[in-house]
Motif scaffolding. Structure first.
Motif, PDB file in Angstrom:
ATOM      1  N   ALA A 167      38.419  37.985  29.889  1.00  0.00           N
ATOM      2  CA  ALA A 167      39.488  36.685  30.784  1.00  0.00           C
ATOM      3  C   ALA A 167      40.246  38.518  31.450  1.00  0.00           C
ATOM      4  O   ALA A 167      40.609  38.897  32.409  1.00  0.00           O
ATOM      5  N   PHE A 168      40.010  39.484  30.806  1.00  0.00           N
ATOM      6  CA  PHE A 168      40.404  40.312  31.303  1.00  0.00           C
ATOM      7  C   PHE A 168      39.567  41.667  32.221  1.00  0.00           C
ATOM      8  O   PHE A 168      40.048  42.538  32.535  1.00  0.00           O
ATOM      9  N   ILE A 169      39.112  40.925  32.366  1.00  0.00           N
ATOM     10  CA  ILE A 169      37.797  41.976  33.314  1.00  0.00           C
ATOM     11  C   ILE A 169      37.930  41.917  34.353  1.00  0.00           C
ATOM     12  O   ILE A 169      38.444  42.104  35.043  1.00  0.00           O
ATOM     13  N   PRO A 170      39.215  40.182  35.231  1.00  0.00           N
ATOM     14  CA  PRO A 170      39.449  40.563  36.163  1.00  0.00           C
ATOM     15  C   PRO A 170      40.673  40.902  37.223  1.00  0.00           C
ATOM     16  O   PRO A 170      40.435  41.747  37.983  1.00  0.00           O
ATOM     17  N   GLN A 171      41.645  40.903  35.974  1.00  0.00           N
ATOM     18  CA  GLN A 171      42.668  41.905  35.618  1.00  0.00           C
ATOM     19  C   GLN A 171      42.742  43.139  36.197  1.00  0.00           C
ATOM     20  O   GLN A 171      42.705  44.157  36.758  1.00  0.00           O
ATOM     21  N   ALA A 172      41.481  43.917  35.079  1.00  0.00           N
ATOM     22  CA  ALA A 172      41.167  45.246  35.715  1.00  0.00           C
ATOM     23  C   ALA A 172      40.221  45.835  36.601  1.00  0.00           C
ATOM     24  O   ALA A 172      40.913  46.471  37.258  1.00  0.00           O
ATOM     25  N   ALA A 173      39.678  44.282  37.006  1.00  0.00           N
ATOM     26  CA  ALA A 173      38.859  44.687  38.298  1.00  0.00           C
ATOM     27  C   ALA A 173      40.145  44.254  39.716  1.00  0.00           C
ATOM     28  O   ALA A 173      39.643  45.954  40.504  1.00  0.00           O
ATOM     29  N   LYS A 174      41.069  44.300  39.255  1.00  0.00           N
ATOM     30  CA  LYS A 174      42.241  44.065  40.333  1.00  0.00           C
ATOM     31  C   LYS A 174      42.612  45.333  40.503  1.00  0.00           C
ATOM     32  O   LYS A 174      43.270  45.742  41.640  1.00  0.00           O
ATOM     33  N   VAL A 175      42.911  46.110  39.397  1.00  0.00           N
ATOM     34  CA  VAL A 175      44.193  47.401  39.135  1.00  0.00           C
ATOM     35  C   VAL A 175      42.972  48.036  39.961  1.00  0.00           C
ATOM     36  O   VAL A 175      43.569  48.734  40.406  1.00  0.00           O
ATOM     37  N   ILE A 176      41.443  47.845  39.470  1.00  0.00           N
ATOM     38  CA  ILE A 176      40.879  48.954  39.873  1.00  0.00           C
ATOM     39  C   ILE A 176      41.232  49.110  41.347  1.00  0.00           C
ATOM     40  O   ILE A 176      41.082  49.802  42.725  1.00  0.00           O
ATOM     41  N   LYS A 177      41.112  48.166  41.770  1.00  0.00           N
ATOM     42  CA  LYS A 177      40.392  47.728  43.720  1.00  0.00           C
ATOM     43  C   LYS A 177      41.968  47.845  44.368  1.00  0.00           C
ATOM     44  O   LYS A 177      41.867  48.746  45.479  1.00  0.00           O
ATOM     45  N   THR A 178      43.005  47.580  43.637  1.00  0.00           N
ATOM     46  CA  THR A 178      44.198  47.627  44.439  1.00  0.00           C
ATOM     47  C   THR A 178      44.972  49.023  44.115  1.00  0.00           C
ATOM     48  O   THR A 178      45.693  49.383  45.031  1.00  0.00           O
ATOM     49  N   LYS A 179      44.618  49.595  42.577  1.00  0.00           N
ATOM     50  CA  LYS A 179      45.713  50.863  42.517  1.00  0.00           C
ATOM     51  C   LYS A 179      46.371  50.205  42.174  1.00  0.00           C
ATOM     52  O   LYS A 179      48.122  50.798  42.118  1.00  0.00           O
TER      53      LYS A 179
END
Lengths: 84, 84
Positions: free
Chosen positions: B18-30
């Motif tokens: 579940a934490f993968i999409p949150q990590a991906a979102k933060v990496i993408k949007t900063k």
């Protein structure tokens, strides 16, 4: 009480209560833009399965920890959808 | 494999990934403004205790699930502090 049991209980309390400050932050700010919808959808489904697992095994610590996690994570998911 | 084991494994896979999409979102949007710093501090400490618990009990599923959760949650915590 054995040292492992104390560490396990403390671990369960921390990973469960960790969602309280996030829920409180969203309730206060009404801002959820940076929070991943997919994270909370997947997490809530996973918690429902953990709860089912605890019920099938009649394991009270798993049942209790996951009921609380499910409450906090569901609040965040509901507010994420509401304030989208 | 018993139905409980399948449900437990599926639950562990979901609450970990579940934490993968949150990590991906933060990496993408900063962008991390709406994410609670306290949540990830408490959660990472809790996961370190879960990992310790798994190592003390020599329980491989607990060790593996918590290593992955710890990696994903630590990435989110690091980026939350970096982009604060």
């Amino acid at each position: 009480m054995m040292i492992e049991t104390i560490i396990g209980l403390l671990a369960a309390i921390l990973t469960t209560s960790a969602f309280i400050p996030q829920a409180a932050k969203v309730i206060k700010t009404k801002q959820t833009k940076d929070i991943s919808l997919f994270m909370y959808v997947i997490f809530v489904v996973g918690l429902i399965l953990w709860l089912t697992y605890g019920i099938l095994l009649i394991n009270l610590p798993i049942i209790i920890a996951n009921i609380f996690s499910l409450i906090f994570a569901s609040i965040i998911l509901y507010l994420k959808i509401k304030y989208k």
